[in-house]
Design a protein around this motif. Structure first.
Motif, mmCIF file in Angstrom:
data_model
loop_
_atom_site.group_PDB
_atom_site.id
_atom_site.type_symbol
_atom_site.label_atom_id
_atom_site.label_comp_id
_atom_site.label_asym_id
_atom_site.label_seq_id
_atom_site.Cartn_x
_atom_site.Cartn_y
_atom_site.Cartn_z
ATOM 1 N N ILE A 1 0.820 -1.210 0.000
ATOM 2 C CA ILE A 1 0.000 0.000 0.000
ATOM 3 C C ILE A 1 0.856 1.264 0.000
ATOM 4 O O ILE A 1 1.867 1.342 0.696
ATOM 5 N N PRO A 2 0.468 2.275 -0.776
ATOM 6 C CA PRO A 2 1.157 3.561 -0.755
ATOM 7 C C PRO A 2 0.622 4.450 0.359
ATOM 8 O O PRO A 2 1.222 5.458 0.702
ATOM 9 N N THR A 3 -0.514 4.083 0.903
ATOM 10 C CA THR A 3 -1.136 4.817 2.000
ATOM 11 C C THR A 3 -2.226 3.948 2.601
ATOM 12 O O THR A 3 -2.797 3.096 1.915
ATOM 13 N N ALA A 4 -2.522 4.183 3.875
ATOM 14 C CA ALA A 4 -3.572 3.406 4.544
ATOM 15 C C ALA A 4 -4.944 3.694 3.948
ATOM 16 O O ALA A 4 -5.884 2.941 4.133
ATOM 17 N N PRO B 1 2.760 1.435 7.764
ATOM 18 C CA PRO B 1 3.877 1.832 6.905
ATOM 19 C C PRO B 1 3.302 2.064 5.504
ATOM 20 O O PRO B 1 2.282 1.478 5.152
ATOM 21 N N CYS B 2 3.966 2.916 4.749
ATOM 22 C CA CYS B 2 3.527 3.191 3.383
ATOM 23 C C CYS B 2 4.710 2.981 2.453
ATOM 24 O O CYS B 2 5.845 3.274 2.813
ATOM 25 N N PHE B 3 4.403 2.483 1.268
ATOM 26 C CA PHE B 3 5.473 2.158 0.318
ATOM 27 C C PHE B 3 5.231 2.856 -1.014
ATOM 28 O O PHE B 3 4.174 2.711 -1.604
ATOM 29 N N ARG B 4 6.210 3.601 -1.440
ATOM 30 C CA ARG B 4 6.060 4.294 -2.722
ATOM 31 C C ARG B 4 7.345 4.179 -3.537
ATOM 32 O O ARG B 4 8.427 4.443 -3.018
ATOM 33 N N ARG B 5 7.163 3.811 -4.766
ATOM 34 C CA ARG B 5 8.341 3.635 -5.602
ATOM 35 C C ARG B 5 8.936 4.984 -5.979
ATOM 36 O O ARG B 5 10.136 5.112 -6.171
#
Length: 425
Positions: free
Chosen positions: A231-234, A261-265
């Motif tokens: 996920i890039p955001t909740a 936690p958030c994940f963004r390329r």
RNA sequence: GGAGAGGUGGCCGAGUGGUUGAAGGCGCACGCCUGGAAAGCGUGUAUUCCGGGUGAACUGGAAUCGAGGGUUCGAAUCCCUCUCUCUCCGCCA
């Protein structure tokens, strides 16, 4: 996704309003209307055909029960042609529906009346400011220097373990992260939000429903083997809780808060201004989400803005609240307020929160509806969300603004959470 | 990971090819009954799309029984694929 009905009824108005977002819908809108009309007409034909088929089928059933096999067989012959036709129409229908859908999802949300025109962040409107920007004493260090000096964050170690943009927090740095998360969650719960811990990987349906797919595919990490996305955001998992749901009006508003936690390329967005914590591939964020009745969604937006403001105030950070202009507004948003805190060591404003009302745009795609007590028909709910708050830039601002010659102070509100009053080497 | 069972309306639960969008029950809503309430009785109680009607009430048609395909004049019921849940075994924080 804009409701079709709106496009059908007020095409000119939609085109006009989208200009605020610098979006040219002059070709798209007529195309959509035409596709929709074709779809309707095909469906009418198809429905009539199917109705006829259903009628005959019932007849055949009755004939068999009466033992009139000959008549039944004759009736069967009549169906073959109808079946061929219906198959053809069905194909056309699904093709039109898909075509319509792909065009429809290209239309961004209509901006609220209060959104100023503009092309870039330059034209965002300052709504209000607060806090005190420290006097520009020479020798203020940026947070990456401080993080090193006080051994709070190890960027190189993160690179070793994973890659750039995945820092390792350590000792008081790690503790500070934990303190902030707890602080944000506790504040949110006190403000009436319900805490949840959603999964941090989601399936394709979820990613599509909140608009990450198909357009922003490159922004997400994809787990190939299982076809899941980090996920890039909740916002993604939390909002998807409501996918395909029908709520009762008296259940509204619904308010959720979640830490993830958030994940963004962040593909292709690296540069000198993204040093340190300014932009990461993995970061922590506490998100608030509301589902509201259309009549009071802007009241909800104000409430959320006030809430986020209370947080930055308690953190004693200098901040400003910006109303985004049309050009800076996201695809899905009708109105967005950005919160920026001043980071004294870098001498610049950092965006730490984005609070938006999506009105029914997101709900339409989610199929999130609600029903009034005595009414039969359903209506689309309004969805809103905001960061409260994103951690890394808050940490950056805290370190930079609270630095002294021999240590880094902390805002009062945080001390019960950290267990220490200041950061020292 | 191996073996088996199963996903039906807000919930429980019937239903293995023909007025079944779906029995029955619970829940809920309204009405009757009552001094009031309970019990009892009656009525109603999904969503989406297309059409008629005043964007109401109402009404005609289509679709939906985990999802998608197929067989058939006709499928909740038969076949295939996927998915999820449960049970047992194995593994494991």
């Amino acid at each position: 996704m804009l409701p079709l009905k709106l496009i059908q009824e007020q095409p000119e108005w939609v085109i006009e309003r989208l200009k605020i977002k610098n979006f040219d819908a002059n070709d798209l809108i007529p195309k959509i209307i035409s596709l929709d009309n074709q779809r309707k007409s095909i469906q009418q034909q198809l429905d009539e055909l199917l109705a006829e088929l259903n009628r005959i089928s019932k007849e055949i059933g009755q004939l068999y029960q009466q033992g009139k096999t000959g008549e039944a067989n004759r009736a069967k012959e009549r169906t073959t042609e109808l079946k061929d036709q219906s198959r053809l129409l069905k194909e056309q229908h699904t093709r039109l529906e898909n075509d319509l859908q792909t065009h429809l999802i290209q239309l961004p949300n209509i901006p609220d009346e209060s959104v100023p025109p503009g092309h870039s962040a330059e034209e965002n409107q300052e709504v209000r400011t607060g806090g005190i920007i420290p006097d520009s004493i020479s020798g203020l260090l940026p947070h990456w220097e401080l993080a090193k000096q006080y051994q709070l964050i190890d960027f190189d170690l993160g690179s070793k373990l994973t890659g750039a943009g995945f820092p390792v927090y350590q000792q008081q740095g790690a503790h500070l992260q934990r303190a902030l998360i707890n602080f944000f969650l506790d504040e949110g719960i006190r403000a009436g939000y319900r805490e949840i811990q959603p999964p941090i990987v989601v399936n394709e349906d979820s990613a599509f429903a909140t608009g990450q797919l198909p357009d922003k595919e490159g922004q997400m990490y994809h787990l190939d083997v299982d076809d899941l996305y980090l996920i890039p955001t909740a916002e993604v998992p939390v909002t998807n809780i409501f996918r395909n749901e029908i709520l009762m009006a008296d259940q509204l508003p619904v308010k959720y808060i979640a830490y993830t936690p958030c994940f963004r390329r962040e593909a292709g967005s690296w540069g000198s201004h993204v040093r340190g914590l300014n932009r990461l591939h993995q970061f922590d964020k506490v998100e608030i989400v509301q589902v509201r009745h259309p009549d009071n969604s802007y009241q909800g937006l104000d409430e959320m803005v006030n809430y986020v403001e209370s947080l930055v105030k308690k953190l004693e950070l200098p901040y400003r609240i910006m109303r985004l202009c049309g050009g800076d507004l996201s695809f899905t948003s009708a109105l967005t307020y950005d919160f920026e805190v001043y980071s004294a060591g870098q001498g610049r404003w950092l965006e730490v929160s984005s609070v938006s009302n999506f009105e029914d745009f997101q709900a339409n795609r989610l199929k999130l509806r609600f029903k009034e007590q005595n009414e039969k028909r359903t209506k689309l709910a309004h969805t809103l969300n905001g960061s409260a708050l994103a951690l890394p830039r808050i940490v950056a601002a805290l370190l930079e603004n609270f630095q002294t010659q021999d240590g880094i102070n902390l805002p009062e509100a945080l001390k019960p959470y950290t267990g220490f009053d200041r950061i020292i080497s």
